[in-house]
Motif scaffolding. Structure first.
Motif, PDB file in Angstrom:
ATOM      1  N   ARG A  87       0.667 -32.218  69.870  1.00 18.80           N
ATOM      2  CA  ARG A  87       1.410 -31.124  69.791  1.00 18.80           C
ATOM      3  C   ARG A  87       1.376 -30.279  70.947  1.00 18.80           C
ATOM      4  NH1 ARG A  87       1.732 -25.715  66.074  1.00 18.80           N
ATOM      5  NH2 ARG A  87       3.631 -25.086  66.747  1.00 18.80           N
ATOM      6  N   ALA A  88       0.012 -30.078  71.450  1.00 16.86           N
ATOM      7  CA  ALA A  88      -0.179 -29.089  72.685  1.00 16.86           C
ATOM      8  C   ALA A  88       0.678 -29.675  73.858  1.00 16.86           C
ATOM      9  CB  ALA A  88      -1.502 -29.054  73.053  1.00 16.86           C
ATOM     10  N   ALA A  89       0.575 -31.044  74.255  1.00 13.85           N
ATOM     11  CA  ALA A  89       1.460 -31.478  75.194  1.00 13.85           C
ATOM     12  C   ALA A  89       2.712 -31.269  74.965  1.00 13.85           C
ATOM     13  CB  ALA A  89       0.856 -33.051  75.486  1.00 13.85           C
ATOM     14  N   LEU A  90       3.320 -31.487  74.035  1.00 17.10           N
ATOM     15  CA  LEU A  90       4.585 -31.334  73.676  1.00 17.10           C
ATOM     16  C   LEU A  90       5.324 -29.955  73.779  1.00 17.10           C
ATOM     17  CD1 LEU A  90       5.280 -33.607  70.522  1.00 17.10           C
ATOM     18  CD2 LEU A  90       5.694 -34.118  72.792  1.00 17.10           C
ATOM     19  N   GLU A  91       4.422 -29.017  73.370  1.00 17.55           N
ATOM     20  CA  GLU A  91       4.718 -27.595  73.350  1.00 17.55           C
ATOM     21  C   GLU A  91       4.693 -27.044  74.970  1.00 17.55           C
ATOM     22  OE1 GLU A  91       5.767 -25.529  71.063  1.00 17.55           O
ATOM     23  OE2 GLU A  91       5.249 -26.611  69.398  1.00 17.55           O
ATOM     24  N   GLY A  92       3.811 -27.582  75.791  1.00 13.05           N
ATOM     25  CA  GLY A  92       3.775 -27.234  76.948  1.00 13.05           C
ATOM     26  C   GLY A  92       5.172 -27.825  77.676  1.00 13.05           C
ATOM     27  N   LEU A  93       5.527 -28.785  77.505  1.00 15.26           N
ATOM     28  CA  LEU A  93       6.733 -29.478  78.001  1.00 15.26           C
ATOM     29  C   LEU A  93       8.176 -28.871  77.759  1.00 15.26           C
ATOM     30  CD1 LEU A  93       8.136 -31.665  79.830  1.00 15.26           C
ATOM     31  CD2 LEU A  93       7.736 -33.178  78.036  1.00 15.26           C
ATOM     32  N   ALA A  94       7.899 -28.588  76.309  1.00 15.11           N
ATOM     33  CA  ALA A  94       9.210 -27.605  75.581  1.00 15.11           C
ATOM     34  C   ALA A  94       9.426 -26.359  76.255  1.00 15.11           C
ATOM     35  CB  ALA A  94       9.053 -27.752  74.190  1.00 15.11           C
ATOM     36  N   ALA A  97      10.543 -26.570  79.711  1.00 14.05           N
ATOM     37  CA  ALA A  97      11.706 -26.958  79.707  1.00 14.05           C
ATOM     38  C   ALA A  97      13.073 -26.200  79.214  1.00 14.05           C
ATOM     39  CB  ALA A  97      12.231 -28.375  79.186  1.00 14.05           C
ATOM     40  N   ALA A  98      12.475 -25.116  78.470  1.00 15.21           N
ATOM     41  CA  ALA A  98      13.314 -24.229  77.555  1.00 15.21           C
ATOM     42  C   ALA A  98      13.551 -22.969  78.455  1.00 15.21           C
ATOM     43  CB  ALA A  98      12.880 -23.706  76.302  1.00 15.21           C
ATOM     44  N   ILE A  99      12.803 -22.728  79.636  1.00 11.73           N
ATOM     45  CA  ILE A  99      12.979 -21.555  80.275  1.00 11.73           C
ATOM     46  C   ILE A  99      14.612 -21.493  80.915  1.00 11.73           C
ATOM     47  CG2 ILE A  99      12.587 -20.637  82.661  1.00 11.73           C
ATOM     48  CD1 ILE A  99       9.560 -21.623  82.135  1.00 11.73           C
ATOM     49  N   GLY A 100      15.354 -20.436  80.747  1.00 10.08           N
ATOM     50  CA  GLY A 100      16.600 -20.639  81.092  1.00 10.08           C
ATOM     51  C   GLY A 100      17.621 -21.036  80.122  1.00 10.08           C
ATOM     52  N   HIS A 135       9.739 -22.841  66.717  1.00  9.25           N
ATOM     53  CA  HIS A 135       9.466 -23.848  67.796  1.00  9.25           C
ATOM     54  C   HIS A 135      10.653 -24.888  67.638  1.00  9.25           C
ATOM     55  CE1 HIS A 135       5.573 -22.567  68.607  1.00  9.25           C
ATOM     56  NE2 HIS A 135       5.242 -22.192  67.583  1.00  9.25           N
ATOM     57  N   ASP A 136      11.223 -25.040  66.505  1.00  6.92           N
ATOM     58  CA  ASP A 136      12.460 -25.935  66.431  1.00  6.92           C
ATOM     59  C   ASP A 136      13.421 -25.264  67.429  1.00  6.92           C
ATOM     60  OD1 ASP A 136      11.497 -27.375  64.361  1.00  6.92           O
ATOM     61  OD2 ASP A 136      12.541 -26.623  63.140  1.00  6.92           O
ATOM     62  N   THR A 137      13.709 -24.206  67.634  1.00  5.49           N
ATOM     63  CA  THR A 137      14.578 -23.672  68.447  1.00  5.49           C
ATOM     64  C   THR A 137      14.537 -23.973  69.767  1.00  5.49           C
ATOM     65  OG1 THR A 137      14.965 -21.584  66.775  1.00  5.49           O
ATOM     66  CG2 THR A 137      15.973 -21.351  69.276  1.00  5.49           C
ATOM     67  N   ILE A 138      13.174 -23.777  70.181  1.00  8.59           N
ATOM     68  CA  ILE A 138      12.697 -23.993  71.653  1.00  8.59           C
ATOM     69  C   ILE A 138      12.991 -25.442  71.950  1.00  8.59           C
ATOM     70  CG2 ILE A 138      10.708 -24.094  73.152  1.00  8.59           C
ATOM     71  CD1 ILE A 138       9.465 -21.768  71.866  1.00  8.59           C
ATOM     72  N   TYR A 139      12.468 -26.276  71.111  1.00  9.88           N
ATOM     73  CA  TYR A 139      12.844 -27.843  71.379  1.00  9.88           C
ATOM     74  C   TYR A 139      14.436 -27.999  71.472  1.00  9.88           C
ATOM     75  CZ  TYR A 139       8.052 -29.115  70.677  1.00  9.88           C
ATOM     76  OH  TYR A 139       6.527 -29.309  70.946  1.00  9.88           O
ATOM     77  N   GLN A 140      15.076 -27.686  70.743  1.00  5.19           N
ATOM     78  CA  GLN A 140      16.558 -27.720  70.626  1.00  5.19           C
ATOM     79  C   GLN A 140      17.211 -27.329  71.912  1.00  5.19           C
ATOM     80  OE1 GLN A 140      18.317 -29.707  68.457  1.00  5.19           O
ATOM     81  NE2 GLN A 140      16.531 -29.968  67.338  1.00  5.19           N
ATOM     82  N   ALA A 141      16.488 -26.230  72.321  1.00  6.75           N
ATOM     83  CA  ALA A 141      17.293 -25.709  73.683  1.00  6.75           C
ATOM     84  C   ALA A 141      16.774 -26.486  74.945  1.00  6.75           C
ATOM     85  CB  ALA A 141      16.643 -24.195  74.096  1.00  6.75           C
ATOM     86  N   THR A 142      15.854 -27.371  74.897  1.00  5.05           N
ATOM     87  CA  THR A 142      15.539 -28.168  76.030  1.00  5.05           C
ATOM     88  C   THR A 142      16.549 -29.297  76.252  1.00  5.05           C
ATOM     89  OG1 THR A 142      14.491 -29.938  74.702  1.00  5.05           O
ATOM     90  CG2 THR A 142      13.066 -28.257  75.514  1.00  5.05           C
ATOM     91  N   ASN A 144      16.595 -32.375  75.529  1.00  5.71           N
ATOM     92  CA  ASN A 144      15.897 -33.446  75.923  1.00  5.71           C
ATOM     93  C   ASN A 144      15.599 -34.088  74.574  1.00  5.71           C
ATOM     94  OD1 ASN A 144      13.831 -35.383  76.317  1.00  5.71           O
ATOM     95  ND2 ASN A 144      12.947 -34.238  77.855  1.00  5.71           N
ATOM     96  N   ARG A 145      16.456 -35.204  74.270  1.00  7.37           N
ATOM     97  CA  ARG A 145      16.716 -36.104  73.214  1.00  7.37           C
ATOM     98  C   ARG A 145      15.326 -36.742  72.776  1.00  7.37           C
ATOM     99  NH1 ARG A 145      17.429 -41.297  72.030  1.00  7.37           N
ATOM    100  NH2 ARG A 145      18.241 -41.623  74.040  1.00  7.37           N
ATOM    101  N   ARG A 146      14.431 -37.278  73.792  1.00 12.31           N
ATOM    102  CA  ARG A 146      13.310 -37.932  73.534  1.00 12.31           C
ATOM    103  C   ARG A 146      12.041 -37.002  72.934  1.00 12.31           C
ATOM    104  NH1 ARG A 146      16.372 -41.025  76.665  1.00 12.31           N
ATOM    105  NH2 ARG A 146      16.210 -43.234  76.196  1.00 12.31           N
ATOM    106  N   LEU A 147      12.312 -35.734  74.038  1.00 16.72           N
ATOM    107  CA  LEU A 147      11.212 -34.760  73.503  1.00 16.72           C
ATOM    108  C   LEU A 147      11.485 -34.310  72.174  1.00 16.72           C
ATOM    109  CD1 LEU A 147       9.126 -32.741  74.159  1.00 16.72           C
ATOM    110  CD2 LEU A 147      10.800 -31.265  75.342  1.00 16.72           C
ATOM    111  N   ILE A 148      12.711 -33.948  71.704  1.00 13.18           N
ATOM    112  CA  ILE A 148      13.089 -33.435  70.302  1.00 13.18           C
ATOM    113  C   ILE A 148      12.546 -34.479  69.307  1.00 13.18           C
ATOM    114  CG2 ILE A 148      14.916 -32.851  68.773  1.00 13.18           C
ATOM    115  CD1 ILE A 148      16.333 -31.978  71.292  1.00 13.18           C
ATOM    116  N   GLU A 149      13.000 -35.762  69.510  1.00 12.93           N
ATOM    117  CA  GLU A 149      12.334 -36.922  68.655  1.00 12.93           C
ATOM    118  C   GLU A 149      10.964 -37.057  68.565  1.00 12.93           C
ATOM    119  OE1 GLU A 149      14.248 -40.178  70.310  1.00 12.93           O
ATOM    120  OE2 GLU A 149      16.088 -39.887  69.437  1.00 12.93           O
ATOM    121  N   ALA A 150      10.171 -36.756  69.820  1.00 12.19           N
ATOM    122  CA  ALA A 150       8.578 -36.697  69.831  1.00 12.19           C
ATOM    123  C   ALA A 150       8.114 -35.895  68.835  1.00 12.19           C
ATOM    124  CB  ALA A 150       8.135 -36.651  71.227  1.00 12.19           C
ATOM    125  N   TRP A 151       8.788 -34.430  68.891  1.00 13.92           N
ATOM    126  CA  TRP A 151       8.493 -33.375  68.117  1.00 13.92           C
ATOM    127  C   TRP A 151       8.576 -33.559  66.829  1.00 13.92           C
ATOM    128  CZ3 TRP A 151       5.990 -29.428  66.391  1.00 13.92           C
ATOM    129  CH2 TRP A 151       6.407 -28.575  65.522  1.00 13.92           C
TER     130      TRP A 151
END
Length: 217
Positions: A87-94, A97-100, A135-142, A144-151
């Motif tokens: 999760r830590a790796a995913l959160e950092g990436l998300a 990627a969600a900036i802006g 956290h769902d909101t941040i992931y969706q904003a990226t 990035n389909r594969r990142l969202i699926e990993a979450w």
């Protein structure tokens, strides 16, 4: 007890009912999940239950072993370390990627709702639901389909571990939940990728430390 399942999407609905029961503590970690009993309580076929359990196994919430049946995952310190390291790796990436991209107004609204709920003394489980939505909101904003699926592949496990953290350390969670998420919004607003990544990872690591202390004998 489980509520009977409806008559549409029976496998998915069975999964939803069993997942809710696990989160609600009706099936503690390590407990057996017997198809015949679940089918009777849900008023569906064993096939629908089997398919529902397969959904939960893909989420990592249950484990099936040949000739030994299906059980809810165990919650040991080692299990926590595995889940939270991913999760830590995913959160950092998300976060990076969600900036802006992420709706900061929506995130602020969620944190304000957390703060209001905390002041009103709502159950910690309600705060956790908002926490996960944040956290769902941040992931969706990226986008990035594969990142969202990993979450979503670890989301149910994270939810269960966080529920356990709350049940074992109610006050500790309530003391940090609002401030940590408000700080995340501020960093996202500033758009400092390194700071966002570092804070997002530490947000997870601090939760892991709190949980493993509680899980230790």
């Amino acid at each position: 007890m489980l509520r009977p399942a409806g008559r549409r999407g029976l496998a998915e609905e069975a999964a939803d009912r069993i997942r809710d029961a696990i989160f609600g503590g009706d099936f503690p970690p390590g407990s057996a999940l017997r198809e015949v009993d679940l089918a009777a309580q849900l008023d569906v076929s064993r096939g629908s239950v089997r398919e529902g359990l397969a959904i939960l196994e893909r989420e990592g919430l249950v484990q099936s072993e040949w000739h030994r049946g299906t059980k809810v995952i165990d919650l040991t310190a080692r299990d926590a370390e595995e889940v939270y390291s991913v999760r830590a790796a995913l959160e950092g990436l998300a976060g990076r990627a969600a900036i802006g991209r992420v709706d900061l107004t929506a995130l602020t609204r969620l944190v304000d709702t957390m703060a209001g709920g905390l002041a009103d003394g709502v159950p910690s489980e309600n705060l956790l639901a908002l926490d996960i939505e944040f956290h769902d909101t941040i992931y969706q904003a990226t986008a990035n389909r594969r990142l969202i699926e990993a979450w979503y592949a670890v989301r149910s496990q994270v939810y269960l571990f966080q529920l356990t953290r709350i049940r074992l350390g109610h006050n500790e969670y309530r003391a940090v939940v609002v401030d940590e998420h408000r700080q995340m919004v501020k960093l996202l607003e500033r758009g400092e990728a390194h700071a966002v990544t570092r804070f997002a990872e530490e947000h997870v690591h601090s939760a892991l430390r709190a949980l493993t202390e509680q899980l230790s004998p």
